[in-house]
Design a protein around this motif. Structure first.
Motif, mmCIF file in Angstrom:
data_model
loop_
_atom_site.group_PDB
_atom_site.id
_atom_site.type_symbol
_atom_site.label_atom_id
_atom_site.label_comp_id
_atom_site.label_asym_id
_atom_site.label_seq_id
_atom_site.Cartn_x
_atom_site.Cartn_y
_atom_site.Cartn_z
ATOM 1 N N SER A 374 -14.539 59.794 41.016
ATOM 2 C CA SER A 374 -13.768 58.696 40.444
ATOM 3 C C SER A 374 -14.599 57.433 40.530
ATOM 4 N N GLY A 375 -14.265 56.472 39.676
ATOM 5 C CA GLY A 375 -14.912 55.177 39.731
ATOM 6 C C GLY A 375 -14.128 54.188 40.564
ATOM 7 N N THR A 376 -14.580 52.947 40.552
ATOM 8 C CA THR A 376 -13.936 51.892 41.349
ATOM 9 C C THR A 376 -13.055 50.978 40.510
ATOM 10 N N LEU A 377 -13.079 51.166 39.185
ATOM 11 C CA LEU A 377 -12.251 50.351 38.297
ATOM 12 C C LEU A 377 -11.306 51.250 37.521
ATOM 13 N N SER A 378 -10.016 50.937 37.543
ATOM 14 C CA SER A 378 -9.024 51.691 36.784
ATOM 15 C C SER A 378 -8.944 51.143 35.368
ATOM 16 N N LEU A 379 -9.108 52.026 34.394
ATOM 17 C CA LEU A 379 -9.099 51.634 32.988
ATOM 18 C C LEU A 379 -7.726 51.893 32.368
ATOM 19 N N ALA A 380 -7.216 50.916 31.662
ATOM 20 C CA ALA A 380 -5.917 51.061 31.015
ATOM 21 C C ALA A 380 -6.031 51.994 29.819
ATOM 22 N N GLY A 381 -5.055 52.886 29.658
ATOM 23 C CA GLY A 381 -5.069 53.829 28.553
ATOM 24 C C GLY A 381 -3.678 54.294 28.197
ATOM 25 N N ASP A 382 -3.551 54.912 27.025
ATOM 26 C CA ASP A 382 -2.269 55.404 26.538
ATOM 27 C C ASP A 382 -2.429 56.830 26.035
ATOM 28 N N THR A 383 -1.384 57.639 26.268
ATOM 29 C CA THR A 383 -1.364 59.007 25.767
ATOM 30 C C THR A 383 -0.306 59.107 24.677
ATOM 31 N N HIS A 384 -0.721 59.556 23.508
ATOM 32 C CA HIS A 384 0.185 59.706 22.371
ATOM 33 C C HIS A 384 0.295 61.190 22.027
ATOM 34 N N TYR A 385 1.525 61.654 21.886
ATOM 35 C CA TYR A 385 1.800 63.064 21.629
ATOM 36 C C TYR A 385 2.163 63.280 20.159
ATOM 37 N N THR A 386 1.815 64.438 19.655
ATOM 38 C CA THR A 386 2.190 64.764 18.271
ATOM 39 C C THR A 386 3.668 65.101 18.154
ATOM 40 N N ALA A 387 4.304 65.430 19.274
ATOM 41 C CA ALA A 387 5.749 65.680 19.330
ATOM 42 C C ALA A 387 6.314 64.916 20.524
ATOM 43 N N PRO A 388 7.585 64.541 20.496
ATOM 44 C CA PRO A 388 8.174 63.806 21.617
ATOM 45 C C PRO A 388 7.926 64.531 22.938
ATOM 46 N N PRO A 389 7.476 63.811 23.976
ATOM 47 C CA PRO A 389 7.072 64.473 25.217
ATOM 48 C C PRO A 389 8.208 64.936 26.108
ATOM 49 N N GLY A 390 9.415 64.504 25.922
ATOM 50 C CA GLY A 390 10.516 64.914 26.784
ATOM 51 C C GLY A 390 10.605 64.059 28.023
ATOM 52 N N ASP A 391 11.488 64.466 28.952
ATOM 53 C CA ASP A 391 11.740 63.669 30.155
ATOM 54 C C ASP A 391 10.532 63.605 31.080
ATOM 55 N N LEU A 392 9.740 64.662 31.129
ATOM 56 C CA LEU A 392 8.550 64.704 31.971
ATOM 57 C C LEU A 392 7.350 64.986 31.071
ATOM 58 N N PRO A 393 6.587 63.967 30.703
ATOM 59 C CA PRO A 393 5.451 64.185 29.800
ATOM 60 C C PRO A 393 4.487 65.229 30.348
ATOM 61 N N ALA A 394 3.916 66.003 29.451
ATOM 62 C CA ALA A 394 3.073 67.127 29.855
ATOM 63 C C ALA A 394 1.809 66.679 30.558
ATOM 64 N N LEU A 395 1.240 65.550 30.135
ATOM 65 C CA LEU A 395 -0.060 65.132 30.652
ATOM 66 C C LEU A 395 0.058 63.874 31.505
ATOM 67 N N ASP A 396 -0.669 63.867 32.603
ATOM 68 C CA ASP A 396 -0.771 62.694 33.464
ATOM 69 C C ASP A 396 -2.263 62.375 33.567
ATOM 70 N N ILE A 397 -2.649 61.169 33.133
ATOM 71 C CA ILE A 397 -4.076 60.852 33.007
ATOM 72 C C ILE A 397 -4.390 59.512 33.667
ATOM 73 N N SER A 398 -5.449 59.502 34.470
ATOM 74 C CA SER A 398 -6.005 58.268 35.015
ATOM 75 C C SER A 398 -7.465 58.197 34.602
ATOM 76 N N ALA A 399 -7.900 57.037 34.147
ATOM 77 C CA ALA A 399 -9.295 56.833 33.739
ATOM 78 C C ALA A 399 -9.935 55.794 34.651
ATOM 79 N N SER A 400 -11.195 56.036 35.016
ATOM 80 C CA SER A 400 -11.897 55.091 35.876
ATOM 81 C C SER A 400 -13.379 55.061 35.542
#
Length: 492
Positions: A374-400
């Protein structure tokens, strides 16, 4: 079907990721600090009484800070019983059975230095007094000609231990805790203890015990913040995501939803801090510290003095939840700057340690992977789905990333029971479409390691090539860290 999504970096930094979020928690309980780690006379023990194989496994995690002696067992710990040459057995008043004191303050500090960590001591609030707490600080850090500094010297330690982190209390909002108090009592005590500690040394870091329980969090934390604001550096929180492994799906969704919901609660607690900050303009805000966090098997409680370690408890799905919370702390690094995984050994531990074996639980691996990739800086990002993700989105992503670096680390949890196809849009051309993957995955998300098959669940590293659309294929129920090299740094 699986998941189709695109991850896009916004081109902004969310915060600086402090290494202290990768800390550990080590209680003085039987088969944790005692016997599992510190076991003089064991064939694997060195001259310091520490089991070498255990220390080596812990050192791989690279913990920058370690909390001790509790936890619940810390609220009745008698620190003076654990220093000097005479170490009689005493009763752990929380659990009600006798324990050894061979692993005391000096041994804990030496252990921390050995693995490259800062010691974080939890002061005894349940049965202890402010006088005893200040004496402990003086014993550890005193440099003058004073009683407890001289006591340390008489025990063979001329130089101070220089313990920088001091936590006041542990879950005193709970009925199980010795010394339970109400919100205002806790706030006043914390104010007075923190004020006294800062008078000894204003550079010490003081951690105050906050509350993450929804029914109590507002009243407890507001009272504490308003009373002790000028003297504390951290508001501490605890969170566990319980699961019942006997259910048909092993509580798969329930345990994965824990970190997801915790992120919203972090934002809410930070809102309380921001609210009080308006009442105290021009003063620094306390940071958030999760001094206990993990998944927890709701059907197993190792409270009996007859309990011995042997069986593992964690599944692949639990490792995914741990990875998700590490992602949460990275994304919320502007707020969360310290954490202690609970805990290192045996009792909700990353390691199962028996008389003759050290087994890495599944949850060990995301701790190890994210600490080193991992890096030392957290990068802001967004995940867009081709279908509505539901109550618990399938993907959890952190970028650094790191300042000036062309490497971007994407820490990705695929919560879905099906595969995912993730298109990467990093805002920079890639230097190469060959990426490095560190991946934790099993066909059965309930798979566990064991004493007979200790490596059933462990990560592998490989290189793979993205297609022309920069699509990454992710297995079902998996954790993946992707190292991508861009043509130019994202952050100067």
């Amino acid at each position: 079907m699986g998941t189709e999504a695109t991850f896009t970096l916004r081109g902004t930094v969310d915060g600086t990721i402090r290494p202290e979020i990768y800390g550990q928690f080590l209680s003085r309980r039987r088969w944790v600090a005692d016997e599992a780690l510190h076991h003089p006379g064991h064939p694997d023990a060195g001259a310091d009484g520490l089991r070498r194989t255990v220390v080596d496994a812990i050192a791989e995690l690279g913990a920058p800070v370690v909390r001790w002696p509790g936890g619940c067992t810390g609220t009745s710990y008698e620190w003076e019983r654990g220093v000097g040459p005479d170490r009689e057995r005493t009763v752990d008043w929380h659990f009600g059975y006798d324990v050894g004191n061979g692993f005391g303050t000096a041994e804990f500090v030496a252990y921390c230095r050995r693995i490259g960590a800062e010691p974080q001591i939890n002061l005894t609030t349940g049965t202890g007094s402010l006088r005893e707490a200040l004496a402990w600080v003086e014993y550890c850090n005193g440099t003058g000609d004073s009683v407890y500094a001289n006591l340390r010297r008489s025990h063979g330690y001329d130089e101070p231990f220089d313990v920088r982190y001091w936590q006041i209390g542990n879950e005193e909002w709970g009925s199980w805790e010795l010394g339970q108090v109400d919100a205002q009592q806790n706030a006043v005590r914390c104010r007075e203890w923190a004020k006294a500690i800062k008078r000894i040394d204003p550079t010490l870091k003081v951690l105050a015990i906050g509350c993450f329980e929804p029914a109590q969090a507002v009243d407890w934390n507001l009272a504490l913040l308003r009373e002790a604001w000028d003297h504390i550096d951290y508001l501490t929180l605890h969170t566990y995501w319980q699961f019942d492994p006997t259910t048909e799906d092993g509580d798969y969704t329930r345990v994965l939803a824990g970190p997801y919901r915790a992120e919203a609660d972090i934002v809410a607690i930070q809102g309380l801090i921001d609210l009080v900050a308006r009442e105290k303009p021009g003063t620094p805000k306390p940071a958030l510290a999760f001094t206990e966090w993990n998944c927890a098997d709701a059907t197993r409680f190792e409270m009996s003095p007859k309990w011995r370690p042997g069986e593992t408890r964690y599944r692949t799905v639990d490792a995914l939840a741990v990875a998700s919370f590490l992602n949460v702390m990275q994304r919320r690094s502007a707020f969360v700057t310290l954490a202690n995984f609970a805990q290192t050994i045996n009792v909700v531990g990353a390691l199962v340690v028996t008389d003759d074996q050290v087994v890495r639980e599944t949850v060990y691996w995301p701790l190890q992977l994210q600490r080193h990739h991992s890096g030392t800086l957290s990068l802001a990002g967004d995940t867009h789905y081709t279908a509505p993700p539901g109550d618990l989105p399938a993907l959890d992503i952190s970028a650094s990333t790191n300042p000036g670096s062309t490497t971007v680390w994407l820490s990705i949890v695929n919560r879905d029971r099906g595969p995912a196809h993730l298109t990467l849009n990093l805002g920079r051309p890639l230097l190469t479409t060959v990426v490095k993957l560190h991946q934790l995955h099993t066909e059965d998300p309930l798979a566990k390691n064991s004493t007979t098959d200790p490596d059933r669940v462990r990560p592998h590293t490989e290189h793979t090539k993205l297609d022309d659309n920069q699509v990454l294929k992710l297995p079902a129920s998996s954790y993946t860290i992707v190292e991508v090299t861009t043509a130019a740094p994202l952050v100067p």
